[in-house]
Design a protein around this motif. Structure first.
Motif, PDB file in Angstrom:
ATOM      1  N   GLU B 138       0.818  -1.308  -0.102  1.00  0.00           N
ATOM      2  CA  GLU B 138       0.087  -0.044   0.039  1.00  0.00           C
ATOM      3  C   GLU B 138       0.727   1.337   0.065  1.00  0.00           C
ATOM      4  OE1 GLU B 138      -1.789   0.270   4.287  1.00  0.00           O
ATOM      5  OE2 GLU B 138      -0.810  -1.510   4.138  1.00  0.00           O
ATOM      6  N   TRP B 139       2.047   1.132   0.504  1.00  0.00           N
ATOM      7  CA  TRP B 139       2.789   2.376   0.411  1.00  0.00           C
ATOM      8  C   TRP B 139       3.449   2.897  -1.041  1.00  0.00           C
ATOM      9  CZ3 TRP B 139       1.828   4.667   4.790  1.00  0.00           C
ATOM     10  CH2 TRP B 139       1.279   3.961   5.799  1.00  0.00           C
ATOM     11  N   GLY B 140       3.300   2.141  -1.868  1.00  0.00           N
ATOM     12  CA  GLY B 140       3.531   2.384  -3.175  1.00  0.00           C
ATOM     13  C   GLY B 140       4.801   2.208  -4.056  1.00  0.00           C
ATOM     14  N   GLU B 141       5.726   1.498  -3.444  1.00  0.00           N
ATOM     15  CA  GLU B 141       7.010   1.307  -4.169  1.00  0.00           C
ATOM     16  C   GLU B 141       6.803   0.440  -5.535  1.00  0.00           C
ATOM     17  OE1 GLU B 141      10.047  -1.012  -2.117  1.00  0.00           O
ATOM     18  OE2 GLU B 141      11.613  -0.631  -3.693  1.00  0.00           O
ATOM     19  N   GLU B 142       7.236   1.068  -6.769  1.00  0.00           N
ATOM     20  CA  GLU B 142       6.811   0.264  -7.922  1.00  0.00           C
ATOM     21  C   GLU B 142       8.219  -0.144  -8.454  1.00  0.00           C
ATOM     22  OE1 GLU B 142       2.992   2.450  -9.354  1.00  0.00           O
ATOM     23  OE2 GLU B 142       4.674   3.206 -10.331  1.00  0.00           O
ATOM     24  N   ASP B 143       8.100  -1.407  -8.969  1.00  0.00           N
ATOM     25  CA  ASP B 143       9.513  -2.026  -9.368  1.00  0.00           C
ATOM     26  C   ASP B 143       8.925  -3.096 -10.179  1.00  0.00           C
ATOM     27  OD1 ASP B 143      11.682  -3.783  -9.403  1.00  0.00           O
ATOM     28  OD2 ASP B 143      12.308  -3.081  -7.778  1.00  0.00           O
ATOM     29  N   THR B 144       9.833  -3.344 -11.424  1.00  0.00           N
ATOM     30  CA  THR B 144       9.364  -4.661 -12.273  1.00  0.00           C
ATOM     31  C   THR B 144       9.349  -5.789 -11.558  1.00  0.00           C
ATOM     32  OG1 THR B 144      11.572  -4.256 -13.069  1.00  0.00           O
ATOM     33  CG2 THR B 144       9.935  -3.634 -14.548  1.00  0.00           C
ATOM     34  N   ARG B 145      10.299  -5.997 -10.398  1.00  0.00           N
ATOM     35  CA  ARG B 145      10.010  -7.114  -9.846  1.00  0.00           C
ATOM     36  C   ARG B 145       8.731  -7.509  -9.357  1.00  0.00           C
ATOM     37  NH1 ARG B 145      13.003  -6.655  -4.484  1.00  0.00           N
ATOM     38  NH2 ARG B 145      12.310  -4.295  -4.593  1.00  0.00           N
ATOM     39  N   PHE B 146       8.104  -6.650  -8.713  1.00  0.00           N
ATOM     40  CA  PHE B 146       6.590  -6.709  -8.276  1.00  0.00           C
ATOM     41  C   PHE B 146       5.523  -7.173  -9.482  1.00  0.00           C
ATOM     42  CE2 PHE B 146       8.065  -3.178  -5.267  1.00  0.00           C
ATOM     43  CZ  PHE B 146       8.706  -3.967  -4.615  1.00  0.00           C
ATOM     44  N   LEU B 147       5.865  -6.536 -10.688  1.00  0.00           N
ATOM     45  CA  LEU B 147       5.258  -6.786 -11.818  1.00  0.00           C
ATOM     46  C   LEU B 147       5.326  -8.277 -12.072  1.00  0.00           C
ATOM     47  CD1 LEU B 147       4.923  -4.555 -14.925  1.00  0.00           C
ATOM     48  CD2 LEU B 147       5.464  -7.191 -15.215  1.00  0.00           C
ATOM     49  N   TYR B 148       6.550  -8.562 -12.216  1.00  0.00           N
ATOM     50  CA  TYR B 148       6.813 -10.131 -12.507  1.00  0.00           C
ATOM     51  C   TYR B 148       6.186 -11.025 -11.665  1.00  0.00           C
ATOM     52  CZ  TYR B 148       9.017 -14.501 -12.002  1.00  0.00           C
ATOM     53  OH  TYR B 148       9.247 -15.952 -11.784  1.00  0.00           O
ATOM     54  N   GLY B 149       6.339 -10.513 -10.097  1.00  0.00           N
ATOM     55  CA  GLY B 149       5.723 -11.433  -9.149  1.00  0.00           C
ATOM     56  C   GLY B 149       4.123 -11.560  -9.218  1.00  0.00           C
ATOM     57  N   ALA B 150       3.672 -10.472  -9.682  1.00  0.00           N
ATOM     58  CA  ALA B 150       2.190 -10.228  -9.843  1.00  0.00           C
ATOM     59  C   ALA B 150       1.798 -11.402 -10.837  1.00  0.00           C
ATOM     60  CB  ALA B 150       1.552  -8.990 -10.256  1.00  0.00           C
TER      61      ALA B 150
END
Lengths: 399, 326
Positions: B138-150
């Motif tokens: 919820e605190w908003g850090e964006e990173d392609t790691r999270f996109l892949y994980g999702a």
């Protein structure tokens, strides 16, 4: 859990060391349980805030505790009004923000904050006595930024610290007038330059720099383009260390904007391209084994050859000009062979650029003899990538 | 290679030691590090369990205890924290889904946890619907790691439709660099870890046509340094974890033969602690479960004998992925 560069222990711990560890664990877990209890009770006051300071100094990877700290700030410690809203809400924050500086934990933070006197004076109202309604928030924000500095110095690759710092900076945007917020963000450039001086390749710091610059350029902070100084920054980093791939990368990212903002005409663009070619070639003359330089050289050649997506430096070159640029680069690279016979990058560039040139001019293929001899050199000098050289040969023999 | 795993004098992968090492990880409660790394506990279980599966010992951790622990980390919103009492985050949520997939525990997620749908909703809600990327929490850090994980977790749950996959794909494309690689965000320098996340995300979205394979392959193949190991960026030191990030990316674009396979196997094996088990970043450094997982996964991808095959996109045993995705 992911340790890097730490030597393997030579043997088991002594009983004394184990006792020492158990004592540390006990103290750590007591502190941790206190913070957790507070979080469970939804108690986000100054006591909890102080506990997070203690815990994060021991373990800045503990993301949940950074979140508890954020909750403390937004549920009371940072309760000042947004610019333009009612000043009455400012009152609770002024007392709450006194607390970080009274704790011994925060003494470093407060001393760092005190070094920023010129800015502190900005928070005094026009009559010189009443603080501005957002003064408390400004102090809190500065204190939070100061809190993370020693942690960043010790753990420069910890994602959570960088992220928390950005969150605090966003609080500045939300809660302070633009002028005060802008000064806070400007000071970040100083910090990030310091971090990049300590480790010129820290990709967290380079990413952070891009973020800060984008914010400083935005209308939110009454900003304007910083492309020129940022481009100059990459030049200075490259001059200090030719192998700084991060700086070369950043440079390639800035160039399209730079030329647009300079309203560079075709002559200026060609001039720029030639200067860049000279810069990277000067580097190659002293460090032809440096792959950072070659990747940048490939980027320039891709620009010249108008590889799709790369027409950014000099988009309107005639085919004759393209040919002439690439030919002259090939000549220069061949000259490197006089001093350096055993650098595989030279042969790779000769092969790649010669094949690309043939494609551009649709001419009869270049001397098979040259191509074969360069490929032979690649196979000898770089046997690890033998599969790649075989694929390359197949490609050109099919062409 | 002979069935015993020896290839012209290669050291042998110390399977039994590694299994014992991983099994022992949860018994180190008298070490401060155990407590200091609690924020990685669920990730740690994923790393350990993946390594065990690839080492051919999928049952070396107690299944029901594993499931119970995973579910004890779940929040009402469907997301998972790294351990009980830790906030929900994308990284631990992805690990939870991967672990449940490996132990065939999705039924328990329905009956004892908050259910697949809730997990999928938690993940999908972290997507930035304007840009397509994902934040970590919820605190908003964006990173392609999270996109892949999702995309990884949603596809395992069969809930990829909850996300705007096309937007995610466009975002990944906007992270492409002139060297063929990808960064954390648009404009960020190419980094092997991020390249893996971006290329694997495109693989899940079935959009590998968007990758400039030749250019990317060149950059990736140059990560191999004379000792045989791989680095993450130009002019950096080799590190076993890049045996995974670089190698899996090369595998996904079908160019593993652009590096020296045997030299990399030798490098990974030179980083194992043959007696006490575990693999470290470089020879004689301290081992950890993260490097153990990615070293083992690298060996599996390189076809080291007698190992379970790893899926290069999910970093999980291939049979598990086949069972779930069909």
């Amino acid at each position: 859990m992911a340790s890097h560069g730490v030597a393997r222990a030579s043997g088991p711990r002594t009983e004394e060391q184990r006792e020492l560890d158990l004592d540390k664990i006990d103290r750590y877990r007591t502190l941790e349980n206190q913070v957790r209890q507070k979080a469970t009770d939804q108690s986000f006051g100054e006591e909890t805030f102080q506990l997070t300071s203690k815990l994060l100094r021991i373990n800045p990877e503990y993301y949940t505790v950074w979140n508890v700290r954020r909750r403390c700030l937004i549920s009371g410690l940072l309760s000042g009004p947004l610019p333009g809203s009612s000043p009455s809400k400012a009152l609770p924050s002024s007392s709450a923000t006194d607390t970080p500086t009274t704790s011994s934990d925060a003494s470093l933070a407060s001393s760092l904050t005190r070094t920023q006197q010129p800015h502190d004076s900005q928070t005094i109202g026009h009559n010189g006595t009443t603080p501005e309604p957002w003064a408390g928030d400004l102090d809190t924000i500065k204190s939070e930024l100061a809190f993370t500095i020693p942690l960043l110095m010790e753990f420069p690759k910890c994602y959570w610290i960088w992220q928390y710092r950005l969150w605090v900076l966003d609080q500045a945007v939300e809660r302070l007038p633009v002028s005060a917020s802008r000064r806070i963000w400007e000071e970040e450039l100083g910090l990030v330059s310091k971090m990049l001086h300590r480790d010129t390749r820290n990709f967290h710091a380079w990413g952070y720099r891009r973020h800060v610059v984008t914010k400083l350029e935005s209308s939110t902070l009454n900003g304007s383009s910083m492309t020129e100084p940022e481009f100059a920054y990459t030049t200075s980093k490259i001059n200090a260390d030719l192998s700084n791939f991060s700086a070369w990368h950043s440079r390639s990212q800035l160039i399209p904007r730079l030329l647009n903002e300079r309203k560079a005409d075709q002559a200026a663009r060609k001039d720029f391209l030639e200067r860049e070619l000279n810069l990277v070639r000067e580097g190659l003359n002293v460090g032809p084994e440096d792959q950072s330089l070659w990747f940048y050289h490939q980027y320039l050649i891709a620009n010249i050859l108008e590889t799709p997506g790369y027409q950014t430096i000099a988009p309107d070159l005639t085919d004759e000009e393209r040919k002439s640029y690439v030919e002259s680069e090939i000549v220069e690279i061949k000259d490197l062979l006089e001093d350096y016979e055993d650098i595989k990058w030279i042969y790779e560039a000769l092969l790649e650029y010669t094949l690309a040139l043939d494609k551009l001019t649709k001419a009869t293929p270049s001397s098979q003899h040259d191509l074969s001899s360069w490929l032979g050199k690649l196979r000898t000098l770089d046997p690890m990538r033998a599969g790649r050289w075989s694929d390359m040969e197949k490609q050109w023999s099919q062409a | 290679m002979s069935p015993t795993g020896q290839l012209s004098g290669l050291p042998i992968l110390a399977i039994d030691s590694h299994v014992r090492y991983i099994q022992s990880l949860d018994t180190k409660k008298d070490e401060l590090d155990y407590w200091l790394t609690e924020h990685l506990r669920l990730n740690g279980v994923y790393w350990g369990l993946t390594a065990l599966h690839l080492l051919g010992r999928p049952d070396a951790l107690p299944r029901q205890e594993t499931i119970d622990f995973v579910l004890s980390c779940q929040h009402d919103n469907g997301g998972f924290g790294a351990a009980p009492g830790h906030d929900a985050h994308m990284l631990s949520t992805v690990s939870a889904v991967q672990i449940l997939a490996m132990v065939d525990g999705f039924d328990d997620l329905e009956t004892k946890g908050k259910g697949k749908q809730q997990v999928g909703t938690y993940i999908a809600n972290l997507q930035n619907r304007d840009t397509g990327t994902f934040s970590g929490d919820e605190w908003g850090e964006e990173d392609t790691r999270f996109l892949y994980g999702a995309l990884n977790a949603l596809s395992l749950l069969g809930l990829l439709s909850l996300a705007d996959v096309d937007k995610a794909v466009s975002y990944v494309v906007s992270c492409t660099n002139h060297d063929g690689g990808y960064g954390v965000r648009p404009g960020a320098e190419s980094h092997s870890g991020q390249i893996f996340t971006c290329v694997a995300a495109l693989a899940i979205a079935q959009r590998l046509d968007l990758v400039d394979k030749e250019k990317l392959g060149r950059w990736l193949s140059e990560r191999q340094v004379p000792c045989g190991g791989l680095n993450g960026r130009p002019e950096k030191k080799e590190d076993v974890c890049y045996s995974w990030w670089v190698l899996s990316s090369l595998k996904i674009i079908d160019l593993v033969h652009w590096i020296d396979r045997e030299a990399l196997i030798r490098f990974i094996l030179s980083c194992q602690d043959e007696e006490s088990g575990g693999i470290s970043d470089r020879p004689n450094d301290r081992v950890d479960v993260w490097h153990t997982c990615f070293g083992v996964a690298g060996l599996s991808l390189l076809g080291y004998p007698n190992m379970e095959t790893v899926d290069p996109v999910y970093c999980m045993p291939k049979p598990v992925i086949e069972r779930i995705l069909g």
